[in-house]
Design a protein around this motif. Structure first.
Motif, PDB file in Angstrom:
ATOM      1  N   PRO A  40       0.668  -1.308   0.167  1.00  0.00           N
ATOM      2  CA  PRO A  40      -0.158  -0.028  -0.059  1.00  0.00           C
ATOM      3  C   PRO A  40       0.791   1.166  -0.165  1.00  0.00           C
ATOM      4  O   PRO A  40       0.478   2.319  -0.558  1.00  0.00           O
ATOM      5  N   LEU A  41       2.044   1.413   0.767  1.00  0.00           N
ATOM      6  CA  LEU A  41       2.721   2.363   0.700  1.00  0.00           C
ATOM      7  C   LEU A  41       3.236   2.877  -0.524  1.00  0.00           C
ATOM      8  O   LEU A  41       3.577   3.958  -0.805  1.00  0.00           O
ATOM      9  N   TYR A  42       3.495   2.006  -1.476  1.00  0.00           N
ATOM     10  CA  TYR A  42       4.089   2.206  -2.960  1.00  0.00           C
ATOM     11  C   TYR A  42       3.038   2.327  -3.846  1.00  0.00           C
ATOM     12  O   TYR A  42       3.309   2.056  -5.127  1.00  0.00           O
ATOM     13  N   GLY A  43       1.663   1.989  -3.571  1.00  0.00           N
ATOM     14  CA  GLY A  43       0.597   1.965  -4.460  1.00  0.00           C
ATOM     15  C   GLY A  43       0.727   3.156  -5.689  1.00  0.00           C
ATOM     16  O   GLY A  43       0.303   2.569  -6.708  1.00  0.00           O
ATOM     17  N   ASN A  44       0.951   4.113  -5.327  1.00  0.00           N
ATOM     18  CA  ASN A  44       0.783   5.284  -6.383  1.00  0.00           C
ATOM     19  C   ASN A  44       2.074   5.390  -6.902  1.00  0.00           C
ATOM     20  O   ASN A  44       2.227   6.601  -7.786  1.00  0.00           O
ATOM     21  N   HIS A  45       3.426   4.570  -6.779  1.00  0.00           N
ATOM     22  CA  HIS A  45       4.529   4.901  -7.459  1.00  0.00           C
ATOM     23  C   HIS A  45       4.651   4.242  -8.784  1.00  0.00           C
ATOM     24  O   HIS A  45       4.092   3.087  -8.929  1.00  0.00           O
TER      25      HIS A  45
END
Length: 96
Positions: A40-45
């Motif tokens: 989730p922490l990197y979902g928008n990367h």
């Protein structure tokens, strides 16, 4: 660490189905590590690559391993892995 890749078409079960079946008989396994791009922490990367790690996460299963496993424990694990596949397809096809 001992990991296998399970081909559900050949094996007759997914890695998650096998993981649950082994848990029912007291054999602890784990899914392969979740790729960073699925966290989730990197979902928008942006993702570079990702297909290989996603496939490993989907089909990979980490089995019990270690120098302290006895021969009988190893045999129990092998038999338990083969058991669900025999009921479903008549074979125990693992890729790994």
């Amino acid at each position: 660490l001992t990991c296998v890749m399970i081909d559900p078409d050949d094996f007759g079960r997914t890695s998650d189905e096998l993981r649950c079946e082994l848990a029912r008989v007291g054999i602890e396994t784990r899914r392969a590590w979740k790729p960073m791009h699925l966290q989730p922490l990197y979902g928008n990367h942006p993702v570079r690559g990702g297909r290989v790690s996603s496939d490993i996460f989907e089909r990979g299963l980490c089995l019990p391993s270690g120098s302290n496993l006895t021969e009988s424990e190893l045999e129990r694990i092998v038999v338990a892995i083969q058991q669900p596949a025999r009921r479903t397809t008549g074979t125990a096809a693992l890729i790994g």
